[in-house]
Design an enzyme around this catalytic site. Sequence first.
Site, mmCIF file in Angstrom:
data_model
loop_
_atom_site.group_PDB
_atom_site.id
_atom_site.type_symbol
_atom_site.label_atom_id
_atom_site.label_comp_id
_atom_site.label_asym_id
_atom_site.label_seq_id
_atom_site.Cartn_x
_atom_site.Cartn_y
_atom_site.Cartn_z
ATOM 1 C CG ASP A 162 40.089 37.859 42.722
ATOM 2 O OD1 ASP A 162 39.777 39.039 42.928
ATOM 3 O OD2 ASP A 162 40.317 37.389 41.592
ATOM 4 C CD GLU A 206 36.585 32.407 37.121
ATOM 5 O OE1 GLU A 206 37.119 33.444 36.666
ATOM 6 O OE2 GLU A 206 37.225 31.363 37.339
#
Length: 356
Positions: free
Chosen positions: A17, A252
């Site tokens: 994040d 990610e």
Amino acid sequence: MNISCDLFCAVVDNFGDAGVCWRLARQLAREQGWAMRLWIDDSAALCGLRPGVDAALDRQVIDGVEICRWTSPFPAVEPAQVVIEAFACELPASYLAAMAQRPPVWLNLEYLCAERWVAGCHRMASPHPTLPLVKHFFFPGFTAGTGGLIREQDADFGARRSGPAFAVSLFCYDNPALPALLDTWATGAEPITCRVADGLPRRQVEAWLNEPFAPGDETRRGALALTALPFLPQPEYDRLLGGCDLNFVRGEDSFVRAQWAQRPFVWHIYRQDGNAHAEKLEAFLALYAASLDSDARQAVCAFSRAWNGGGNVAAAWPALRRALPQLAAHGAPWARQIALPGNLAENLAQFCRERI
Ligand code: TRH
């Protein structure tokens, strides 16, 4: 146009994040000239990614980004012209109410996904149920119709590796398949050097070694040499990826970086309820492996499934190892292909400029 932007980041867990939000905020500030405020609830996650960030400070400016502590209650501030909520984090109620006074361009930056439905949802408008506000969904992606992927102009994946042994980097979640893979490498004929990322990977290798394995330590088991890395600043992690023959990545951001590094990679996907992550893995493999010959396609799919499902990685390793020259040659055309939708930061900036 000197646009003001508030990017909100709620750190769920791990580093992605913060890692994604930091890259995007830094790129919008440095390449688009935006006045960036990154509101983050746990700036400690940034300290390893970008040395110089001080988690004790409520506000600090680094690389042109004003890093602000996202506290509750939230301070009374004038909303920016562009508001980005990363990964569907919920904006402070007081800030949302202030937005209604002068509606900004409001985006929800979604998680990266290779599934086909993404292009149909990218840029979709969602009116707020009670306030005069409209949120747009902004999806990163690998294909036309999506927002593209984050890639900075100053991204640097270093020189190609020139070391003697076959070099692997290891960054993964807890993985029951890892001990069998380490056993396979240690008992194999080929010298392999494995650079182990700090955190979950290093602790799993330490358990497999059954001896202390601290950052900076080096040890060996048979044909396998192991180096415990410290947590590297993002640019150094990029160069690690560019210097290895095979990169095990996860989540990610490292997953994307490995593709820009143009080196073969294996992805450990972030697990989701209801096995939703398996569909995301298959959607990506279908895209990535489409232009490979059948042996290489079968090898990378079989190993990826074993790595992500606790399967038999020892049985799948020899075919993947044989396929690596083709996967290495695939790196450059694949990077060109995923660059076609354009750069996420530029696409997002263009979307906002059209609405301000
Ligand atoms: O840390 P992650 O597992 O983050 C995950 C994912 O983002 C996932 O989508 C999200 O839902 C979850 O968090 C909450 O993996 P990821 O995405 O690769 O982020 C790691 C970041 O850390 C990335 O920016 C690379 C960086 N990194 C370094 O800078 N130095 C290092 O030494 C290592 C190992 C990673």
